[in-house]
Every structure is written in structure tokens, then in C-alpha cells.
Design a protein around this motif. Structure first.
Motif, PDB file in Angstrom:
ATOM      1  N   GLU A 124     -38.279 -23.442  35.380  1.00 40.38           N
ATOM      2  CA  GLU A 124     -37.518 -24.573  34.863  1.00 40.38           C
ATOM      3  C   GLU A 124     -36.103 -24.622  35.438  1.00 40.38           C
ATOM      4  O   GLU A 124     -35.483 -25.684  35.491  1.00 40.38           O
ATOM      5  CB  GLU A 124     -37.426 -24.491  33.338  1.00 40.38           C
ATOM      6  N   LEU A 125     -35.593 -23.488  35.895  1.00 39.58           N
ATOM      7  CA  LEU A 125     -34.197 -23.401  36.326  1.00 39.58           C
ATOM      8  C   LEU A 125     -33.986 -23.744  37.793  1.00 39.58           C
ATOM      9  O   LEU A 125     -32.908 -24.213  38.176  1.00 39.58           O
ATOM     10  CB  LEU A 125     -33.659 -21.986  36.067  1.00 39.58           C
ATOM     11  N   VAL A 126     -34.997 -23.504  38.638  1.00 38.32           N
ATOM     12  CA  VAL A 126     -34.751 -23.551  40.077  1.00 38.32           C
ATOM     13  C   VAL A 126     -34.274 -24.922  40.571  1.00 38.32           C
ATOM     14  O   VAL A 126     -33.332 -25.003  41.374  1.00 38.32           O
ATOM     15  CB  VAL A 126     -35.990 -23.099  40.886  1.00 38.32           C
ATOM     16  N   ILE A 127     -34.901 -26.003  40.124  1.00 36.33           N
ATOM     17  CA  ILE A 127     -34.524 -27.324  40.630  1.00 36.33           C
ATOM     18  C   ILE A 127     -33.123 -27.736  40.162  1.00 36.33           C
ATOM     19  O   ILE A 127     -32.277 -28.128  40.989  1.00 36.33           O
ATOM     20  CB  ILE A 127     -35.567 -28.386  40.253  1.00 36.33           C
ATOM     21  N   MET A 167     -28.751 -21.192  44.715  1.00 38.91           N
ATOM     22  CA  MET A 167     -29.814 -21.385  43.732  1.00 38.91           C
ATOM     23  C   MET A 167     -30.298 -20.044  43.191  1.00 38.91           C
ATOM     24  O   MET A 167     -30.398 -19.850  41.968  1.00 38.91           O
ATOM     25  CB  MET A 167     -30.983 -22.148  44.348  1.00 38.91           C
ATOM     26  N   TYR A 168     -30.600 -19.106  44.083  1.00 38.26           N
ATOM     27  CA  TYR A 168     -31.090 -17.811  43.626  1.00 38.26           C
ATOM     28  C   TYR A 168     -30.062 -17.095  42.755  1.00 38.26           C
ATOM     29  O   TYR A 168     -30.403 -16.520  41.706  1.00 38.26           O
ATOM     30  CB  TYR A 168     -31.475 -16.941  44.834  1.00 38.26           C
ATOM     31  N   ARG A 169     -28.798 -17.126  43.161  1.00 40.11           N
ATOM     32  CA  ARG A 169     -27.758 -16.429  42.399  1.00 40.11           C
ATOM     33  C   ARG A 169     -27.574 -17.043  41.018  1.00 40.11           C
ATOM     34  O   ARG A 169     -27.551 -16.315  40.007  1.00 40.11           O
ATOM     35  CB  ARG A 169     -26.445 -16.473  43.176  1.00 40.11           C
ATOM     36  N   THR A 170     -27.470 -18.369  40.942  1.00 34.80           N
ATOM     37  CA  THR A 170     -27.196 -19.009  39.653  1.00 34.80           C
ATOM     38  C   THR A 170     -28.420 -19.002  38.734  1.00 34.80           C
ATOM     39  O   THR A 170     -28.264 -18.929  37.508  1.00 34.80           O
ATOM     40  CB  THR A 170     -26.691 -20.445  39.866  1.00 34.80           C
ATOM     41  N   ASP A 172     -30.523 -16.523  38.605  1.00 32.30           N
ATOM     42  CA  ASP A 172     -30.547 -15.176  38.037  1.00 32.30           C
ATOM     43  C   ASP A 172     -29.464 -14.997  36.980  1.00 32.30           C
ATOM     44  O   ASP A 172     -29.702 -14.371  35.935  1.00 32.30           O
ATOM     45  CB  ASP A 172     -30.374 -14.137  39.147  1.00 32.30           C
ATOM     46  N   GLU A 173     -28.292 -15.552  37.217  1.00 31.49           N
ATOM     47  CA  GLU A 173     -27.224 -15.458  36.221  1.00 31.49           C
ATOM     48  C   GLU A 173     -27.645 -16.109  34.907  1.00 31.49           C
ATOM     49  O   GLU A 173     -27.434 -15.550  33.823  1.00 31.49           O
ATOM     50  CB  GLU A 173     -25.952 -16.116  36.758  1.00 31.49           C
ATOM     51  N   SER A 174     -28.245 -17.285  35.002  1.00 32.57           N
ATOM     52  CA  SER A 174     -28.697 -17.979  33.788  1.00 32.57           C
ATOM     53  C   SER A 174     -29.810 -17.200  33.096  1.00 32.57           C
ATOM     54  O   SER A 174     -29.827 -17.076  31.863  1.00 32.57           O
ATOM     55  CB  SER A 174     -29.183 -19.389  34.132  1.00 32.57           C
ATOM     56  N   LEU A 175     -30.758 -16.685  33.895  1.00 31.26           N
ATOM     57  CA  LEU A 175     -31.862 -15.926  33.322  1.00 31.26           C
ATOM     58  C   LEU A 175     -31.358 -14.673  32.618  1.00 31.26           C
ATOM     59  O   LEU A 175     -31.813 -14.350  31.506  1.00 31.26           O
ATOM     60  CB  LEU A 175     -32.864 -15.552  34.409  1.00 31.26           C
ATOM     61  N   LEU A 176     -30.430 -13.947  33.238  1.00 32.50           N
ATOM     62  CA  LEU A 176     -29.919 -12.725  32.620  1.00 32.50           C
ATOM     63  C   LEU A 176     -29.238 -13.024  31.292  1.00 32.50           C
ATOM     64  O   LEU A 176     -29.338 -12.240  30.331  1.00 32.50           O
ATOM     65  CB  LEU A 176     -28.960 -12.018  33.578  1.00 32.50           C
ATOM     66  N   GLY A 177     -28.537 -14.158  31.214  1.00 28.39           N
ATOM     67  CA  GLY A 177     -27.937 -14.550  29.946  1.00 28.39           C
ATOM     68  C   GLY A 177     -28.988 -14.793  28.874  1.00 28.39           C
ATOM     69  O   GLY A 177     -28.835 -14.374  27.726  1.00 28.39           O
ATOM     70  N   ARG A 178     -30.078 -15.463  29.263  1.00 31.63           N
ATOM     71  CA  ARG A 178     -31.158 -15.706  28.313  1.00 31.63           C
ATOM     72  C   ARG A 178     -31.854 -14.402  27.920  1.00 31.63           C
ATOM     73  O   ARG A 178     -32.260 -14.228  26.772  1.00 31.63           O
ATOM     74  CB  ARG A 178     -32.161 -16.689  28.909  1.00 31.63           C
ATOM     75  N   CYS A 179     -32.002 -13.507  28.881  1.00 33.52           N
ATOM     76  CA  CYS A 179     -32.622 -12.210  28.588  1.00 33.52           C
ATOM     77  C   CYS A 179     -31.789 -11.432  27.570  1.00 33.52           C
ATOM     78  O   CYS A 179     -32.337 -10.808  26.650  1.00 33.52           O
ATOM     79  CB  CYS A 179     -32.770 -11.388  29.868  1.00 33.52           C
TER      80      CYS A 179
END
Length: 386
Positions: A124-127, A167-170, A172-179
Motif C-alpha cells: 500500500e505504501l510503495v506508490i 521510495m525504498y527509504r521512505t 521503510d521509514e513508514s513501515l518501521l513506525g507502524r511496526c
């Protein structure tokens, strides 16, 4: 699910891509191509993602469809294999609309480990994250200032490469926050992504999912692996991990394969925790391994199809999770895709079913398998416009 994490910790339950329900494995009941169902009307979700059709609780399909204004067609197929849950996810966006004139598509496959939390969020985040990149906006602006499908200068390549890295960096940053908010300390996923803009192919990856390319004439197809698996025991990967205080260990119960583990692994085990160790050295997520050298920096490759001497005649680009590559070589995959197109079959479906049948012959357990096939106009195939 790549099976790349090692621990006695129970794995979080996953869900099928379309319905959100947990799927039940069918075992190896695939004995050959099933009768083709009627092709349903294509449905798109957030950010123009194509929603696959759930054929049964174990598999989801995207029938071959023409990408708008483009010289390529895409299909996808996903099967749970012999796993209890489906932890793979995919993203297919046939029209990214880079400038309204130049055809632009995005494709991605994300193989989850320790449940589907990471892969489900990443898809959901990549685009949105790609479209937010300043480099992507600059690239889009250049494309909008001229006509034609061909991309031009080296500066454009640098912009789209930086956009992919952003894209890859942001993501991952968003995912880590959700994790962190959900206490998903080790939720992780691999990634393979491809952006096709006119004659430009941009691929990026983390982990051990792969992208392969098929090129040449119909009678002399060549399969080429565009990505190299990120394994912890590779010299550069090991050096980074150890410099960050992590460790690389070979596990006998996993066929002596190498794993990354945190420098606090033994201490956490002694405290009664269940720390994870991963079989790949770059990935999205895995919050508690990031400080120990697990990287979110992708390898990026850019190809000018039709203009680069080695890529005059690109016929296929195939993205797939490691469940496919456990069985098929690049050459074998390209040949299967070509043969499927010649018979007006879904090439992604035929790839996955070939793997399921081979695993059945071997009496082996099949992993989750996801394949996305981008088929260029040199290849014959069933096509239906969006």
C-alpha cells in the motif's frame, strides 16, 4: 512466505491478497492447467492498483491485460502453496500516468516473513511514496515538457534512480513506525519492483525475491537474472553487518544457510525472548535488526530497452518471490512464459503451476508463490484492454 526467519516464535497469521481472509492450502492438487474462467471486469483500488480475482481460497489471478497506451501487457498469479497462510503481496499499477502521454507502469512483489504485516503495508505504501519523491516529480516534469515514448538524457536516468531510492527509504521509514506502534519487532519482507516508462526499465530489489528478463528472438530466447540475492555471507553484506554489531551464522537445521542475527541475540534468548534471524541481509521492516546491519538500500538497475545493445529485443520481465526461484532458472522461466503466450494462456499462471507440479513430483512442500509477468509486444499473448 519465504521461510527465511528462524525462531520458535509462532508466526502471525496472514491473509489472502484480495479478500483479507486467511487462506487454506490445497497441498499439491494442481495436476495441470485448469479450465480458464471467464475474465472478470478489471477492478482497481487505491493508487490505481489492479485487484486480482480470488479463484479459490488458495490462489488469486490477474488475467493478461493491456497497459494503457503502452506496448506491454501484464498478468499475475499467486498461490499459497503448502503454507497455512499467504504472506506474499503484489502491486500492479498499469497506468502510473507519469505525464499523461508517456506510458508508465509499476509492478512489485513483496514476500513477507514473520507474518504478513510488513508485506501488506508495503504493497500500500510503495506508490504514494514514489509519487511523493521530489526526484519523481522532477522526472515527471521533464517528461511532460516533450512528446514521444522515448526517455532522453542521463540526467533523467539519475532522477528516476533517485526516485526509486527515495521510495525504498521512505517506505521503510513508514513501515518501521507502524511496526513500533503494533509491536511487530521482526515483521519484514523482501521486495522486487519494476517501473516501465516508455523504453526505460528501472528495477530495484531487497532480499531474495528476483527479477529476470527474457530477450532475443522467439527461437533463441535468453533468460537473464537482473537481481542478485542479498545473502548475509556475501563479503560486502557480512562486513556491514559485523561493523554494525550484528552476526552472520550458518544454521545446520537450515541446510547450513547463512542468517543475520542481532548482536543481542544470545542475551535475548537468555532472557526467555524469541529473537529472530533472517536469511537475507536487506529488507523492509525487521525493526530490531536494522541497528545490526539489515539494510533498506536497494540495488537499482536501469535498462534502455531497444537502445542498449544488449537489450535490443526485450520480450519479458518476470518478478517473483523465492517460492518460484526455488525451482525454476531464469532460462526455464522465460521459456515457460513464451510457450504460454504462444498458446494464449496466462504466462504467470503457467509459471506458478509448473512449480507446484514440480514440487509435487519431488514430494516437497511448496512455499507461497507469486509471479508477475510483463510481456512486451514482441511476444504473442492474450490481451484485454483495461
Amino acid at each position: 512466505m519465504s521461510g527465511s526467519a528462524s525462531s520458535s516464535m509462532p508466526v502471525a497469521s496472514g491473509r489472502a491478497v484480495v479478500s483479507g481472509r486467511s487462506a487454506k492450502p490445497l497441498g499439491h492438487q494442481v495436476t495441470g492447467p485448469a479450465p480458464a474462467p471467464q475474465t472478470p471486469k478489471v477492478q482497481t483500488g487505491q493508487a490505481g492498483r489492479v485487484m486480482g480475482t480470488q479463484v479459490n481460497p488458495s490462489c488469486t489471478v490477474i488475467a493478461p491485460m493491456r497497459c494503457p497506451r503502452a506496448a506491454w501487457t501484464v498478468s499475475a498469479y499467486q498461490h499459497i502453496g503448502d503454507r497455512k497462510t499467504q504472506e506474499d503481496r503484489l502491486t500492479v499499477v498499469p497506468s502510473l500516468d507519469a505525464d499523461g502521454r508517456t506510458p508508465c507502469s509499476f509492478f512489485g512483489v513483496f514476500d513477507g516473513t514473520v507474518g504478513d504485516f510488513a508485506s501488506d503495508n508495503v504493497k500500500e505504501l510503495v506508490i504514494p511514496k514514489l509519487l511523493e519523491s521530489p526526484s519523481w516529480r522532477a522526472f515527471r516534469g521533464i517528461l511532460g515538457s516533450r512528446h514521444g515514448d522515448q526517455t532522453g538524457s542521463v540526467s533523467e536516468e539519475k532522477l528516476v534512480e533517485q526516485a526509486m531510492r527515495d521510495m525504498y527509504r521512505t517506505v521503510d521509514e513508514s513501515l518501521l513506525g507502524r511496526c513500533a506502534k503494533s509491536a511487530q519487532h521482526y515483521a519484514t519482507c523482501t521486495s522486487v519492483t519494476a517501473v516501465v516508462v516508455g523504453d526505460l526499465l528501472v528495477v530495484g530489489h531487497l532480499g531474495d525475491s528476483r527479477i529476470i528478463l527474457g530477450k532475443g528472438s522467439a527461437g533463441a530466447l535468453v533468460g537473464e537474472q537482473l537481481t542478485m540475492d542479498h545473502k548475509p555471507d556475501l563479503e560486502g553484506e557480512r562486513a556491514r553487518i559485523e561493523q554494525c554489531g550484528g552476526m552472520v551464522e550458518r544454521l545446520q537445521k537450515h541446510n547450513n544457510k547463512s542468517f543475520i542475527r542481532g548482536g543481542d541475540f544470545l542475551m535475548r534468548k537468555a532472557l526467555g525472548e524469541q529473537p529472530m534471524q533472517l536469511q537475507y541481509s536487506r529488507a523492509f521492516g525487521a525493526k530490531d535488526l536494522k541497528i545490526f546491519g539489515l539494510s533498506n538500500v536497494p540495488d537499482i538497475k536501469i535498462i534502455r530497452m531497444g537502445r542498449d545493445a544488449a537489450y535490443r529485443q526485450v520480450r519479458f520481465v518476470i518478478l517473483a518471490s523465492d517460492g518460484l526461484w526455488d525451482v525454476l532458472s531464469a532460462q526455464g522461466a522465460v521459456q515457460i512464459a513464451h510457450d504460454a503466450c504462444e498458446k494464449d494462456l496466462n504466462p504467470a499462471e503457467q509459471l506458478v503451476k509448473e512449480v507446484l507440479m514440480e514440487q509435487s513430483r519431488r514430494k516437497a512442500r511448496a512455499d507461497n508463490i507469486t509471479a508477475v509477468v510483463v510481456q512486451f509486444d514482441h511476444a504473442k499473448g492474450r490481451q484485454s484492454d483495461l
